[in-house]
Write an enzyme that holds these catalytic residues in place. Structure first.
Site, PDB file in Angstrom:
ATOM      1  CG  ASP A   8      -1.688  -1.138   1.473  1.00 25.93           C
ATOM      2  OD1 ASP A   8      -2.017  -1.800   0.298  1.00 25.93           O
ATOM      3  OD2 ASP A   8      -2.730  -1.111   2.216  1.00 25.93           O
ATOM      4  CG  ASP A 130     -12.302  -3.476  -0.249  1.00 31.43           C
ATOM      5  OD1 ASP A 130     -11.910  -4.778  -0.648  1.00 31.43           O
ATOM      6  OD2 ASP A 130     -11.528  -2.719  -0.850  1.00 31.43           O
TER       7      ASP A 130
END
Length: 237
Positions: A8, A130
């Site tokens: 990330d 998500d």
């Protein structure tokens, strides 16, 4: 089964968040390319690369990181964060992504994602499902829709989606194990390739996801905190 470590990115650095909260940002490495090379040296073939700046901005921000990793490794990269238009998806592929993850755009503009499926093919487009309390999250998890995750996946399956990454926000970064019950529910009601993400804390968790039928598993914080060693993943690869 695909073993997929995650990188990330915020400000060009390799970071991890807890439950998607940007205030919990922890920097693990200032050079994501070095991290990617270590993954490849361990026999890993896949990489989940997330542009967290892009997710907030609504456009790709860290394309240089993607270009560098793609040009300096042979990793198969799926890229997400800020892919909100035809221009942005072209930028991701031109920068070296092998696949993209359609996140917020899939909630807001299903027509665009449907077109991408026709243009690029289902092997190139992964649905990012998500969720928080089963509701689909968007905007780098800063917002939440009213779409139930199972209904959401079913709708996209009818459009041609074959691959889904599902992260339960409650599990993300907590190192307390994945959402096995949710993934079982998805797998028993949908004929899709499911990639589990969030909560993976041990090799045992990885085997658990394989046993229930997941196509792959994304591993983040457990690697960076040393709970899962690259040597262990190397044996699985």
């Amino acid at each position: 089964m695909r073993i997929i470590p995650a990188i990330d990115i915020i400000d060009g650095k390799c970071v991890r968040l807890t439950q998607g909260n940007y205030d919990t940002q922890k920097i693990y490495n200032t050079n994501p390319v070095d991290v990617a090379k270590k993954f490849e040296d361990s026999g890993i073939k896949y990489l989940h690369l997330v542009d967290l700046d892009g997710a907030k901005a609504g456009k790709i921000v860290n394309s240089k990181v993607l270009e560098d990793i793609a040009s300096q490794t042979n990793l198969i990269i799926d890229y997400g964060g800020g892919i909100t238009s035809d221009c942005q998806i072209e930028k991701a592929f031109n920068s070296g992504a092998n696949q993209i993850t359609a996140g917020s755009i899939a909630v807001r503009r299903p027509d665009i994602v449907s077109k991408w499926l026709e243009v690029y093919g289902s092997e190139k487009i992964i649905l990012g499902a998500d969720c928080n309390n089963r509701k689909i999250a968007l905007n780098g998890w800063l917002d939440q829709s009213e779409d139930d995750v199972l209904v959401y996946i079913k709708n996209y399956q009818q459009k041609g989606i074959q691959q889904v990454i599902c992260t339960d926000m409650a599990k993300d970064g907590m190192l307390l194990g994945p959402s096995t019950a949710l993934y079982l529910e998805i797998l028993t009601s949908h004929d899709i390739k499911l990639i589990a993400s969030g909560g993976i804390s041990s090799i045992k968790d990885i085997y658990g996801m394989k046993e229930i039928g997941c196509e792959g598993v994304i591993i983040g914080k457990a690697i960076y905190e040393g709970q899962i060693k690259l040597k262990e993943l190397s044996r699985l690869c």
